[in-house]
Design a protein around this motif. Sequence first.
Motif, PDB file in Angstrom:
ATOM      1  N   LYS A  62       0.815  -1.222   0.000  1.00 20.26           N
ATOM      2  CA  LYS A  62       0.000   0.000   0.000  1.00 20.26           C
ATOM      3  C   LYS A  62       0.845   1.267   0.000  1.00 20.26           C
ATOM      4  O   LYS A  62       0.357   2.329  -0.373  1.00 20.26           O
ATOM      5  CB  LYS A  62      -0.927   0.024   1.226  1.00 20.26           C
ATOM      6  N   MET A  63       2.098   1.154   0.436  1.00 22.19           N
ATOM      7  CA  MET A  63       2.956   2.333   0.495  1.00 22.19           C
ATOM      8  C   MET A  63       4.398   1.949   0.196  1.00 22.19           C
ATOM      9  O   MET A  63       4.868   0.894   0.616  1.00 22.19           O
ATOM     10  CB  MET A  63       2.903   3.007   1.873  1.00 22.19           C
ATOM     11  N   ILE A  64       5.076   2.851  -0.531  1.00 21.69           N
ATOM     12  CA  ILE A  64       6.520   2.745  -0.727  1.00 21.69           C
ATOM     13  C   ILE A  64       7.146   3.994  -0.133  1.00 21.69           C
ATOM     14  O   ILE A  64       6.865   5.115  -0.561  1.00 21.69           O
ATOM     15  CB  ILE A  64       6.896   2.624  -2.214  1.00 21.69           C
ATOM     16  N   ALA A  65       7.963   3.801   0.891  1.00 19.54           N
ATOM     17  CA  ALA A  65       8.661   4.913   1.531  1.00 19.54           C
ATOM     18  C   ALA A  65      10.083   4.940   0.993  1.00 19.54           C
ATOM     19  O   ALA A  65      10.879   4.032   1.268  1.00 19.54           O
ATOM     20  CB  ALA A  65       8.665   4.746   3.049  1.00 19.54           C
ATOM     21  N   VAL A  66      10.392   5.947   0.197  1.00 21.57           N
ATOM     22  CA  VAL A  66      11.713   6.065  -0.407  1.00 21.57           C
ATOM     23  C   VAL A  66      12.638   6.767   0.589  1.00 21.57           C
ATOM     24  O   VAL A  66      12.342   7.872   1.041  1.00 21.57           O
ATOM     25  CB  VAL A  66      11.651   6.846  -1.728  1.00 21.57           C
ATOM     26  N   ALA A  67      13.737   6.117   0.916  1.00 13.94           N
ATOM     27  CA  ALA A  67      14.691   6.677   1.878  1.00 13.94           C
ATOM     28  C   ALA A  67      15.717   7.542   1.153  1.00 13.94           C
ATOM     29  O   ALA A  67      16.919   7.451   1.365  1.00 13.94           O
ATOM     30  CB  ALA A  67      15.378   5.557   2.651  1.00 13.94           C
ATOM     31  N   ALA A  68      15.217   8.399   0.278  1.00 15.07           N
ATOM     32  CA  ALA A  68      16.055   9.285  -0.529  1.00 15.07           C
ATOM     33  C   ALA A  68      15.126  10.278  -1.209  1.00 15.07           C
ATOM     34  O   ALA A  68      13.895  10.160  -1.106  1.00 15.07           O
ATOM     35  CB  ALA A  68      16.845   8.498  -1.562  1.00 15.07           C
ATOM     36  N   ARG A  74      12.737  14.969   1.535  1.00 11.51           N
ATOM     37  CA  ARG A  74      12.964  16.273   0.922  1.00 11.51           C
ATOM     38  C   ARG A  74      13.751  17.198   1.853  1.00 11.51           C
ATOM     39  O   ARG A  74      13.573  17.190   3.064  1.00 11.51           O
ATOM     40  CB  ARG A  74      11.624  16.923   0.550  1.00 11.51           C
ATOM     41  N   ASN A  75      14.611  17.965   1.217  1.00 13.97           N
ATOM     42  CA  ASN A  75      15.312  19.074   1.888  1.00 13.97           C
ATOM     43  C   ASN A  75      16.138  18.650   3.096  1.00 13.97           C
ATOM     44  O   ASN A  75      16.381  19.451   3.990  1.00 13.97           O
ATOM     45  CB  ASN A  75      14.309  20.165   2.299  1.00 13.97           C
ATOM     46  N   TYR A  76      16.585  17.405   3.111  1.00 18.06           N
ATOM     47  CA  TYR A  76      17.379  16.943   4.249  1.00 18.06           C
ATOM     48  C   TYR A  76      18.860  17.243   4.072  1.00 18.06           C
ATOM     49  O   TYR A  76      19.622  17.233   5.034  1.00 18.06           O
ATOM     50  CB  TYR A  76      17.199  15.436   4.446  1.00 18.06           C
ATOM     51  N   ALA A  77      19.280  17.505   2.832  1.00 18.09           N
ATOM     52  CA  ALA A  77      20.710  17.658   2.536  1.00 18.09           C
ATOM     53  C   ALA A  77      21.072  19.110   2.253  1.00 18.09           C
ATOM     54  O   ALA A  77      22.037  19.383   1.551  1.00 18.09           O
ATOM     55  CB  ALA A  77      21.086  16.785   1.343  1.00 18.09           C
ATOM     56  N   LEU A  85      23.799  28.252 -11.981  1.00 15.37           N
ATOM     57  CA  LEU A  85      23.053  27.120 -11.433  1.00 15.37           C
ATOM     58  C   LEU A  85      21.973  26.667 -12.401  1.00 15.37           C
ATOM     59  O   LEU A  85      21.182  27.487 -12.889  1.00 15.37           O
ATOM     60  CB  LEU A  85      22.399  27.498 -10.105  1.00 15.37           C
ATOM     61  N   PHE A  86      21.939  25.384 -12.665  1.00 17.19           N
ATOM     62  CA  PHE A  86      20.788  24.779 -13.328  1.00 17.19           C
ATOM     63  C   PHE A  86      19.966  24.098 -12.245  1.00 17.19           C
ATOM     64  O   PHE A  86      20.383  23.097 -11.661  1.00 17.19           O
ATOM     65  CB  PHE A  86      21.233  23.767 -14.386  1.00 17.19           C
ATOM     66  N   GLY A  87      18.796  24.674 -11.952  1.00 21.13           N
ATOM     67  CA  GLY A  87      17.955  24.198 -10.868  1.00 21.13           C
ATOM     68  C   GLY A  87      18.088  25.093  -9.653  1.00 21.13           C
ATOM     69  O   GLY A  87      19.207  25.489  -9.290  1.00 21.13           O
ATOM     70  N   TYR A  88      16.940  25.411  -9.044  1.00 25.52           N
ATOM     71  CA  TYR A  88      16.972  26.335  -7.901  1.00 25.52           C
ATOM     72  C   TYR A  88      15.948  25.916  -6.855  1.00 25.52           C
ATOM     73  O   TYR A  88      15.149  26.704  -6.366  1.00 25.52           O
ATOM     74  CB  TYR A  88      16.702  27.766  -8.381  1.00 25.52           C
ATOM     75  N   GLY A  89      15.997  24.614  -6.519  1.00 30.08           N
ATOM     76  CA  GLY A  89      15.218  24.149  -5.379  1.00 30.08           C
ATOM     77  C   GLY A  89      15.968  24.452  -4.102  1.00 30.08           C
ATOM     78  O   GLY A  89      16.826  25.345  -4.058  1.00 30.08           O
ATOM     79  N   ALA A  90      15.673  23.711  -3.060  1.00 27.47           N
ATOM     80  CA  ALA A  90      16.307  23.971  -1.767  1.00 27.47           C
ATOM     81  C   ALA A  90      17.825  23.852  -1.852  1.00 27.47           C
ATOM     82  O   ALA A  90      18.566  24.636  -1.256  1.00 27.47           O
ATOM     83  CB  ALA A  90      15.758  23.007  -0.715  1.00 27.47           C
ATOM     84  N   GLN A  99      24.787  14.231  10.157  1.00 28.59           N
ATOM     85  CA  GLN A  99      23.607  15.031  10.501  1.00 28.59           C
ATOM     86  C   GLN A  99      22.511  14.859   9.448  1.00 28.59           C
ATOM     87  O   GLN A  99      21.324  14.721   9.784  1.00 28.59           O
ATOM     88  CB  GLN A  99      23.999  16.511  10.621  1.00 28.59           C
ATOM     89  N   ALA A 100      22.908  14.857   8.175  1.00 26.71           N
ATOM     90  CA  ALA A 100      21.919  14.725   7.108  1.00 26.71           C
ATOM     91  C   ALA A 100      21.269  13.344   7.130  1.00 26.71           C
ATOM     92  O   ALA A 100      20.055  13.210   6.922  1.00 26.71           O
ATOM     93  CB  ALA A 100      22.574  14.978   5.755  1.00 26.71           C
ATOM     94  N   MET A 101      22.066  12.310   7.386  1.00 27.29           N
ATOM     95  CA  MET A 101      21.496  10.957   7.434  1.00 27.29           C
ATOM     96  C   MET A 101      20.475  10.820   8.559  1.00 27.29           C
ATOM     97  O   MET A 101      19.452  10.153   8.387  1.00 27.29           O
ATOM     98  CB  MET A 101      22.608   9.928   7.599  1.00 27.29           C
ATOM     99  N   GLN A 102      20.744  11.435   9.695  1.00 22.12           N
ATOM    100  CA  GLN A 102      19.784  11.331  10.790  1.00 22.12           C
ATOM    101  C   GLN A 102      18.506  12.097  10.469  1.00 22.12           C
ATOM    102  O   GLN A 102      17.398  11.636  10.772  1.00 22.12           O
ATOM    103  CB  GLN A 102      20.387  11.853  12.094  1.00 22.12           C
ATOM    104  N   THR A 103      18.650  13.248   9.820  1.00 26.70           N
ATOM    105  CA  THR A 103      17.465  13.986   9.375  1.00 26.70           C
ATOM    106  C   THR A 103      16.650  13.150   8.406  1.00 26.70           C
ATOM    107  O   THR A 103      15.412  13.103   8.482  1.00 26.70           O
ATOM    108  CB  THR A 103      17.880  15.315   8.717  1.00 26.70           C
ATOM    109  N   LEU A 104      17.338  12.484   7.485  1.00 29.20           N
ATOM    110  CA  LEU A 104      16.665  11.604   6.529  1.00 29.20           C
ATOM    111  C   LEU A 104      15.914  10.485   7.249  1.00 29.20           C
ATOM    112  O   LEU A 104      14.738  10.224   6.954  1.00 29.20           O
ATOM    113  CB  LEU A 104      17.699  11.024   5.564  1.00 29.20           C
TER     114      LEU A 104
END
Length: 322
Positions: free
Chosen positions: A68-74, A96-99, A153-158, A295-300
Amino acid sequence: MTQRIVFLDRDSVIANVRKPSFAHEWTEYPATRADQVVQRLRDMGATIAITNKVPLSAGDLAQLPDLKMIAVAATGSNMIDLAAATQRGIVVSNIRNYAVHTLPEHTFALILALRRQLVAYRADIEAGLWQKSQSFCLFGHPIADLAGSRLGLFGYGALGKATAQIARAFGMEVIVHTRSPLPDAAADGVREASFDDVLETSDVVSLHLPLTDKTRNMISAKELIRMKRNALLINTARGGLVDEVALADALRAGVIAGAGFDVLTTEPPPPDHVLLNLRLPNFILTPHTAWASAQAMQTLADQLIDNIEAWAAGAPRNVVTP
């Protein structure tokens, strides 16, 4: 209802992954091959699959009626057949926005190493050239400041925005090309620009885009030849955005000054990969680690379980659609 959760590649997340607060059964595997996916999920009757890079194809999903759900760890979800998941009512959520700190810092580690010629000068020292120098210092590789230069920059998300903030702190001018309008460009201290403007006038070009049919090989031989001869190309986004054979040829021929990459089209790369074997002082390759600070991995990891708990509560978040 007790949810049955299967984490297909637990070793890809080096962090404390807390267990969800609702009733569940938890099974995890260090890694999973593509040919093991269906059996492992079906044997456990998985209702929730967690995957970082393990693919889930339309054929796989057709054999998993309980899922019923796929949780992507990325953040990237290109290894999931999103159309098939949507058709089957399977919710796909990503991270999103963890890195926002780790990846821009890695981007600038590559930029600084290349602009300051750190690899070339280290090689000179290892070869004994400084020790034999007639002067107190050793010249031989041109060094350029970041201050006063232009970052495109190509792309201007977070991630692109965080990279721009660091660039401005170094005194760089920042121009951006993105598909979406930038109403806050002036407040951010950046300028919108055309694709051609970013490509042809930037001293450093940095990619911060997802890999799609439209962005695949967006930088190929014909784009590389249009860049400045002293320009750097940085890719910490996705393998496949750049034609890797064309890049190797351009670096050997001196078409651009250098490149720093953290991603390749095939990961892990085969031993004969063209960039893996490119032994040049103006090329730096890191093994897809720009995202991987502690730090980023723990946020993820925390956001991963937040996504699962939100779905279980009937309010799915960070949903990815085709």
